[in-house]
Design a protein around this motif. Structure first.
Motif, PDB file in Angstrom:
ATOM      1  N   UNK A  30       0.786  -1.048   0.029  1.00  0.00           N
ATOM      2  CA  UNK A  30      -0.035  -0.065   0.005  1.00  0.00           C
ATOM      3  C   UNK A  30       0.830   1.095  -0.101  1.00  0.00           C
ATOM      4  N   UNK A  31       0.200   2.267  -0.473  1.00  0.00           N
ATOM      5  CA  UNK A  31       1.225   3.568  -0.482  1.00  0.00           C
ATOM      6  C   UNK A  31       0.470   4.873   0.478  1.00  0.00           C
ATOM      7  N   UNK A  32       1.547   5.637   0.684  1.00  0.00           N
ATOM      8  CA  UNK A  32       1.342   6.887   1.428  1.00  0.00           C
ATOM      9  C   UNK A  32       1.779   8.205   0.507  1.00  0.00           C
ATOM     10  N   UNK A  33       1.323   9.137   0.568  1.00  0.00           N
ATOM     11  CA  UNK A  33       1.704  10.271  -0.168  1.00  0.00           C
ATOM     12  C   UNK A  33       2.324  11.387   0.992  1.00  0.00           C
ATOM     13  N   UNK A  34       3.569  11.941   0.322  1.00  0.00           N
ATOM     14  CA  UNK A  34       4.439  12.671   1.146  1.00  0.00           C
ATOM     15  C   UNK A  34       4.403  14.229   0.368  1.00  0.00           C
ATOM     16  N   UNK A  35       4.793  15.069   1.103  1.00  0.00           N
ATOM     17  CA  UNK A  35       5.129  16.388   0.446  1.00  0.00           C
ATOM     18  C   UNK A  35       6.377  16.911   1.422  1.00  0.00           C
ATOM     19  N   UNK A  36       7.223  17.475   0.669  1.00  0.00           N
ATOM     20  CA  UNK A  36       8.438  18.319   1.321  1.00  0.00           C
ATOM     21  C   UNK A  36       7.791  19.706   1.814  1.00  0.00           C
ATOM     22  N   UNK A  37       7.810  19.652   3.313  1.00  0.00           N
ATOM     23  CA  UNK A  37       7.094  21.035   3.684  1.00  0.00           C
ATOM     24  C   UNK A  37       8.257  22.199   3.967  1.00  0.00           C
TER      25      UNK A  37
END
Length: 752
Positions: A30-37
């Motif tokens: 399964x996957x998760x979404x990340x952003x560079x803060x």
């Protein structure tokens, strides 16, 4: 458990990344979404464990993941299913997930290979869906979160519940965790949708959805609020979609978010566009259309009031309108009804073509139309005022006046001009003020008030443009003030209030551009960007391949005529683009917008009987367009009729793509962006022209740009943007020789 199953896979663009982790309970990743803060750290913004496609018969969790040669992830797996016959089975699937670091999108393309039709179980919701579970709802969701999130769901809708079938994309900004997410769903590729499962935008929605099981949470993506059937077709079927997530601190307004979403989706417009097999060029179709519009039997009529008038549909026949009126137990007789709409809508572009082209067929048709228009005006002026007034459609009333005014200017007709101006001062301006520029669907001419149900707020764009042109013609500041009053509300309204007749938005785009040029006020540049985005929101961003019949034509870059009419229509398709085109000498277009113009330049030929298969939708008038093409949500090609009133857009298309300047290589698009289409017939030879010349092909093109013979070419120059036209071009008579690299465009100006 093997070491391979414990591997974590990542795919990143710089601002976002996907992290796939193996879940032993699911026996897949399964996957998760990340952003560079803003601290330059990776921040997880979604739940972990998301499948690539959701639903009891799907839940596509990769069983294997490998890294490809270009850094993409190659995913694959198997799934059990139950066929429509009740048999249990297993199907395989595989796909590619690719990060485009140039534009920041992550593209998912998955193929399912089922040996039998899958029986959709529709348990705990509708399947299949493409959604990302984002996690728990913020505290005080209905009081604080709902106030401060920015959310754009699609497709468009009107009158609160009637959805269209246009823009397959969504936007969401989370004010708590300071990120934004965009998704785009490729409906061209996902041609498995049909009335045996989920009939695309009859039920699918793109956007934000709350869930309250087992606790309050939310998800983003493509979800359904109902379904048509329970059969997912066997064989190779595709799921394709795009994701872009980024950190964002400052909250956007809905207006800026709309403009950003469309701008980012323009990056996904395909470059390749194919000519219909029987398409020649717009010059040929304009000439043939002019000939066919003179057909006495099928395009003209007479009655006791008029000895000669033009009809609205070929043979005065529209199956759709026949059925609609019969259902209301009302009479209908288009065959014996004069249609001032047709005369006005054809008369404006035809007057320009007649001024720049020496061809008697245009002059003959124009003289016949003007004779009818003058007779109509005379009767209107002499007709007594009806007790209690009459009910008229708002956009039709104002647009006819605006078009008649343009016809009067081009043909120096004082009688028509006087009639229009009397209507403007006695009805139009008082009515507009009476409704506070919040225009209704229809109104009563005596009470100057809304009649019945429905609003049509984008009429403000039409009104603003009309008033601005009156201001430029007369110099009266009162008209300019009216233009501002018509345009301003459109930027302040809720974003889902503007989807009605699509070309009205385009007239607002043109009005915003003109007011920006007049004032230099950056606010109107923002209004321009926003209304352009709202206009493109109503475009078909896909081709419909869901039935064999629909594969006979391509609807990409056509427009939903009017939310929620849910079909593309020729009049609206061309009118929208013609209004946008004349703004591009000031507002440099995204290359995706140029690609849209090029798709439309070719695909709109499919609305003519000439370019449809010989055994379908035939007519002996092959160059008068059908109003509509069938597609999944509205299946009846030609059901509305052959639109005489929309045939003027054949001449508008000719003016936009060929009449003033034409390439010797038809694959090179020459787009007329001249900002003054109200040509003075006496000043054609000395007119200034402006073009965007665009090579959409994958190879360099050397070609000749031929300027209309009636224009005397004195100088020509080019540049990379509207404000940088600096390089002098060599001309030989009315011919300019150019070379363009793949996907390159130039602004070319010609001084006559």
């Amino acid at each position: 458990m093997s070491e391979a199953l414990l591997t974590t896979y990542e795919l990143a663009t710089g601002e976002q990344k996907l992290v796939f982790e193996f879940d032993p309970l699911l026996q897949g990743y399964g996957y998760a979404v990340y952003v560079r803060n803003k601290q330059e750290q990776w921040q997880r913004i979604s739940d972990a464990g998301n499948p690539l496609v959701r639903g009891l018969s799907f839940d596509l969790y990769p069983e294997t993941i490998a890294e490809g040669e270009q850094g993409e992830l190659l995913v694959a797996g198997t799934r059990t299913y139950v066929s429509t016959g009740g048999n249990a089975g297993v199907y395989s699937w595989h796909g590619t997930i690719r990060a485009d670091k140039r534009n920041g999108w992550i593209r998912f393309r998955l193929e399912v290979h089922a040996p039998e039709d899958i029986g959709l179980r529709m348990i705990d919701g509708v399947e299949p869906e493409i959604t990302i579970r984002m996690g728990q709802m913020p505290p005080y969701d209905r009081g604080d979160h709902v106030w401060f999130k920015t959310n754009i769901n699609n497709p468009t809708k009107w009158n609160d519940e009637a959805y269209g079938n246009d823009f397959p994309a969504m936007y969401y900004f989370d004010a708590y965790h300071q990120f934004e997410t965009m998704m785009f769903f490729d409906m061209t590729a996902m041609n498995w949708m049909n009335r045996d499962n989920v009939a695309r935008f009859l039920n699918y929605r793109c956007g934000f959805r709350r869930s309250y099981k087992p606790s309050p949470s939310y998800e983003l993506g493509l979800y359904a609020d109902g379904f048509s059937g329970k059969t997912f077709p066997k064989g190779k079927q595709t799921f394709e979609y795009y994701l872009k997530a980024r950190s964002r601190v400052a909250p956007p307004t809905e207006q800026t978010a709309m403009a950003e979403l469309v701008r980012h989706c323009l990056e996904l417009v395909p470059a390749r566009a194919v000519w219909p097999a029987k398409a020649t060029d717009w010059q040929d179709f304009a000439e043939r259309c002019a000939d066919e519009l003179m057909d006495d039997e099928q395009c003209w009529g007479s009655n006791e009031d008029y000895d000669d008038f033009i009809l609205n549909y070929v043979n005065g026949y529209s199956p759709a309108w026949q059925e609609a009126f019969a259902a209301k137990q009302l009479p209908i007789d288009f065959k014996h009804s004069p249609c001032i709409d047709s005369a006005a809508f054809i008369g404006f572009p035809l007057s320009i073509v007649n001024a720049v082209k020496t061809d008697e067929r245009y002059g003959d048709l124009l003289r016949r139309l003007l004779k009818f228009i003058r007779a109509y005006v005379e009767r209107k002026e002499d007709a007594p005022v009806k007790p209690g007034g009459e009910v008229v459609g708002t956009w039709q009333y104002i647009y006819i006046l605006e078009q008649l005014w343009l016809v009067a200017q081009l043909n120096k007709d004082e009688r028509i001009d006087r009639y229009v101006m009397n209507e403007v001062h006695n009805f139009l301006i008082p009515f507009s003020r009476n409704v506070d520029y919040l225009f209704p669907l229809s109104f009563n001419t005596e009470t100057m008030a809304k009649h019945g149900n429905g609003d049509n707020y984008p009429v403000g764009g039409l009104y603003a443009l009309f008033m601005f042109n009156l201001y430029k013609k007369t110099g009266s500041r009162a008209y300019f003030d009216e233009a501002l009053r018509g345009l301003r509300p459109l930027y302040q309204m809720p974003i889902n209030s503007l989807s009605q007749e699509v070309f009205l938005l385009a007239m607002g785009v043109q009005a915003a551009s003109l007011i920006y040029q007049e004032t230099g006020d950056e606010h109107y540049r923002n209004v321009y960007d926003y209304l352009l985005a709202q206009n493109l929101r109503m475009m078909y961003w896909f081709d419909d391949n869901t039935k064999d019949e629909y594969k006979d034509y391509n609807i990409f870059a056509m427009f939903q005529a009017c939310t929620p009419i849910i079909y593309p229509a020729f009049f609206e398709n061309v009118e929208v683009l013609a209004r946008i085109a004349v703004t591009l000498d000031v507002h440099a277009p995204h290359v995706g917008l140029l690609r849209i113009f090029n798709h439309a330049r070719k695909n709109n030929f499919y609305l003519f009987p000439e370019c449809l298969p010989d055994n379908k939708h035939r007519s002996n008038l092959l160059h008068i367009p059908f109003e509509n093409l069938g597609l999944l949500e509205d299946e009846k090609t030609g059901w509305i009729g052959q639109e005489i009133y929309g045939a003027g857009q054949v001449f508008a298309a000719y003016l936009m793509w060929e009449a003033f300047g034409k390439s010797s290589d038809r694959d090179v698009m020459v787009l007329n962006v001249n900002d003054d289409k109200r040509v003075d017939p006496d000043a054609v030879s000395g007119m200034r022209l402006a073009f965007i010349v665009y090579n959409p092909e994958q190879e360099s093109k050397s070609f000749e740009l031929r300027i209309a013979d009636q224009v005397t070419v004195r100088t020509a120059s080019c540049g990379r943007a509207p404000d940088s036209v600096t390089t002098t071009l060599e001309t030989e008579g009315n011919v300019i020789r150019l070379t363009l690299s793949p996907d390159e465009n130039l602004y070319v100006t010609v001084n006559g």
